[in-house]
Motif scaffolding. Structure first.
Motif, mmCIF file in Angstrom:
data_model
loop_
_atom_site.group_PDB
_atom_site.id
_atom_site.type_symbol
_atom_site.label_atom_id
_atom_site.label_comp_id
_atom_site.label_asym_id
_atom_site.label_seq_id
_atom_site.Cartn_x
_atom_site.Cartn_y
_atom_site.Cartn_z
ATOM 1 N N GLY A 145 0.800 -1.215 0.000
ATOM 2 C CA GLY A 145 0.000 0.000 0.000
ATOM 3 C C GLY A 145 0.833 1.265 0.000
ATOM 4 N N ALA A 146 1.980 1.242 0.652
ATOM 5 C CA ALA A 146 2.845 2.423 0.658
ATOM 6 C C ALA A 146 3.317 2.732 -0.758
ATOM 7 N N VAL A 147 3.663 1.699 -1.513
ATOM 8 C CA VAL A 147 4.092 1.886 -2.896
ATOM 9 C C VAL A 147 2.918 2.380 -3.743
ATOM 10 N N SER A 148 1.745 1.806 -3.541
ATOM 11 C CA SER A 148 0.553 2.253 -4.269
ATOM 12 C C SER A 148 0.226 3.703 -3.947
ATOM 13 N N GLY A 149 0.226 4.035 -2.661
ATOM 14 C CA GLY A 149 -0.038 5.410 -2.255
ATOM 15 C C GLY A 149 1.009 6.363 -2.788
ATOM 16 N N GLY A 150 2.243 5.905 -2.836
ATOM 17 C CA GLY A 150 3.321 6.717 -3.388
ATOM 18 C C GLY A 150 3.160 6.973 -4.869
ATOM 19 N N THR A 151 2.684 5.976 -5.585
ATOM 20 C CA THR A 151 2.435 6.129 -7.016
ATOM 21 C C THR A 151 1.329 7.154 -7.250
ATOM 22 N N VAL A 152 0.276 7.091 -6.438
ATOM 23 C CA VAL A 152 -0.807 8.077 -6.528
ATOM 24 C C VAL A 152 -0.260 9.471 -6.201
ATOM 25 N N ALA A 153 0.597 9.560 -5.194
ATOM 26 C CA ALA A 153 1.173 10.851 -4.796
ATOM 27 C C ALA A 153 1.987 11.467 -5.932
ATOM 28 N N LEU A 154 2.732 10.646 -6.652
ATOM 29 C CA LEU A 154 3.495 11.162 -7.786
ATOM 30 C C LEU A 154 2.559 11.767 -8.829
ATOM 31 N N GLY A 155 1.470 11.090 -9.108
ATOM 32 C CA GLY A 155 0.490 11.607 -10.054
ATOM 33 C C GLY A 155 -0.170 12.875 -9.562
ATOM 34 N N LEU A 156 -0.439 12.942 -8.271
ATOM 35 C CA LEU A 156 -1.059 14.128 -7.678
ATOM 36 C C LEU A 156 -0.169 15.355 -7.840
ATOM 37 N N VAL A 157 1.106 15.190 -7.575
ATOM 38 C CA VAL A 157 2.041 16.314 -7.609
ATOM 39 C C VAL A 157 2.432 16.685 -9.038
ATOM 40 N N LEU A 158 2.716 15.687 -9.852
ATOM 41 C CA LEU A 158 3.241 15.957 -11.196
ATOM 42 C C LEU A 158 2.144 16.127 -12.244
ATOM 43 N N ARG A 159 0.937 15.745 -11.920
ATOM 44 C CA ARG A 159 -0.273 15.922 -12.735
ATOM 45 C C ARG A 159 -0.129 15.520 -14.192
ATOM 46 N N GLU A 160 0.195 16.444 -15.067
ATOM 47 C CA GLU A 160 0.198 16.199 -16.513
ATOM 48 C C GLU A 160 1.516 15.668 -17.063
ATOM 49 N N ASP A 161 2.543 15.591 -16.238
ATOM 50 C CA ASP A 161 3.855 15.143 -16.714
ATOM 51 C C ASP A 161 3.931 13.612 -16.649
ATOM 52 N N LYS A 162 3.200 12.962 -17.542
ATOM 53 C CA LYS A 162 3.089 11.501 -17.509
ATOM 54 C C LYS A 162 4.430 10.802 -17.685
ATOM 55 N N LYS A 163 5.300 11.393 -18.482
ATOM 56 C CA LYS A 163 6.619 10.790 -18.695
ATOM 57 C C LYS A 163 7.412 10.751 -17.391
ATOM 58 N N ARG A 164 7.402 11.866 -16.656
ATOM 59 C CA ARG A 164 8.132 11.915 -15.384
ATOM 60 C C ARG A 164 7.456 11.027 -14.340
ATOM 61 N N ILE A 165 6.132 11.013 -14.331
ATOM 62 C CA ILE A 165 5.408 10.135 -13.396
ATOM 63 C C ILE A 165 5.817 8.690 -13.634
ATOM 64 N N SER A 166 5.819 8.283 -14.882
ATOM 65 C CA SER A 166 6.183 6.911 -15.237
ATOM 66 C C SER A 166 7.627 6.602 -14.840
ATOM 67 N N HIS A 167 8.528 7.530 -15.140
ATOM 68 C CA HIS A 167 9.946 7.337 -14.802
ATOM 69 C C HIS A 167 10.130 7.206 -13.284
ATOM 70 N N LEU A 168 9.517 8.109 -12.518
ATOM 71 C CA LEU A 168 9.685 8.073 -11.066
ATOM 72 C C LEU A 168 8.977 6.880 -10.436
ATOM 73 N N THR A 169 7.880 6.446 -11.018
ATOM 74 C CA THR A 169 7.200 5.240 -10.524
ATOM 75 C C THR A 169 8.100 4.027 -10.692
ATOM 76 N N ARG A 170 8.738 3.919 -11.858
ATOM 77 C CA ARG A 170 9.685 2.808 -12.067
ATOM 78 C C ARG A 170 10.840 2.897 -11.077
ATOM 79 N N GLU A 171 11.340 4.110 -10.873
ATOM 80 C CA GLU A 171 12.436 4.294 -9.923
ATOM 81 C C GLU A 171 12.011 3.879 -8.513
ATOM 82 N N LEU A 172 10.804 4.259 -8.119
ATOM 83 C CA LEU A 172 10.288 3.885 -6.794
ATOM 84 C C LEU A 172 10.203 2.369 -6.657
ATOM 85 N N HIS A 173 9.639 1.703 -7.649
ATOM 86 C CA HIS A 173 9.503 0.246 -7.596
ATOM 87 C C HIS A 173 10.864 -0.443 -7.563
#
Length: 142
Positions: free
Chosen positions: A73-101
């Motif tokens: 759940g922490a990883v899931s919540g973190g992924t949602v948090a990245l989307g919340l903060v970065l909003r429209e920057d899908k490329k960066r969201i995807s990159h940081l999500t992979r980095e988090l995982h």
């Protein structure tokens, strides 16, 4: 001096990451938030304070591996948090999500909540804080 400014900024990012780590762990330990909620609340508070607190309830089902013991759940919540903060920057969201995982798997071997809780008894409060700190550090980089 330009190198001092960079060091200062890095120190500020590290301090914020540590603050987020401590706050998320404390929220989890309070019993008022589970892992996903604690991570999202801390990141929302520090990186998207204009977002209503009520958004944290949107991840209420993610605790305990989304109720089935699967993804942490922490990883899931973190992924949602990245989307919340970065909003429209899908490329960066995807990159940081992979980095988090990747970071999480290096640290805990898996992202499966059930296995983590079997192999690392009582780790959830600490892990929650670590994920929040990692996300804050990632978001603090420019």
């Amino acid at each position: 001096m330009f190198w001092m400014k960079k060091k200062q900024q890095s120190l500020e990012v590290l301090e914020l990451a540590e603050q987020c780590r401590l706050e998320a762990e404390a929220l989890y330990r309070s019993g008022k938030y589970h892992c996903a909620e604690a991570v999202l609340e801390v990141i929302r508070k520090h990186f998207s304070p204009e977002t209503p607190e009520g958004v944290v309830r949107s991840v209420s089902g993610f605790g305990g591996g989304s109720g089935s013991g699967c993804i942490c759940g922490a990883v899931s919540g973190g992924t949602v948090a990245l989307g919340l903060v970065l909003r429209e920057d899908k490329k960066r969201i995807s990159h940081l999500t992979r980095e988090l995982h990747t970071w999480f798997k290096e640290k805990y071997d898996v992202t499966c909540c059930k296995i983590i809780r079997q192999n690392h008894k009582g780790v959830c409060p600490v892990l929650t804080g670590e994920v929040a700190g990692k996300i804050a550090a990632m978001l603090g980089r420019q």
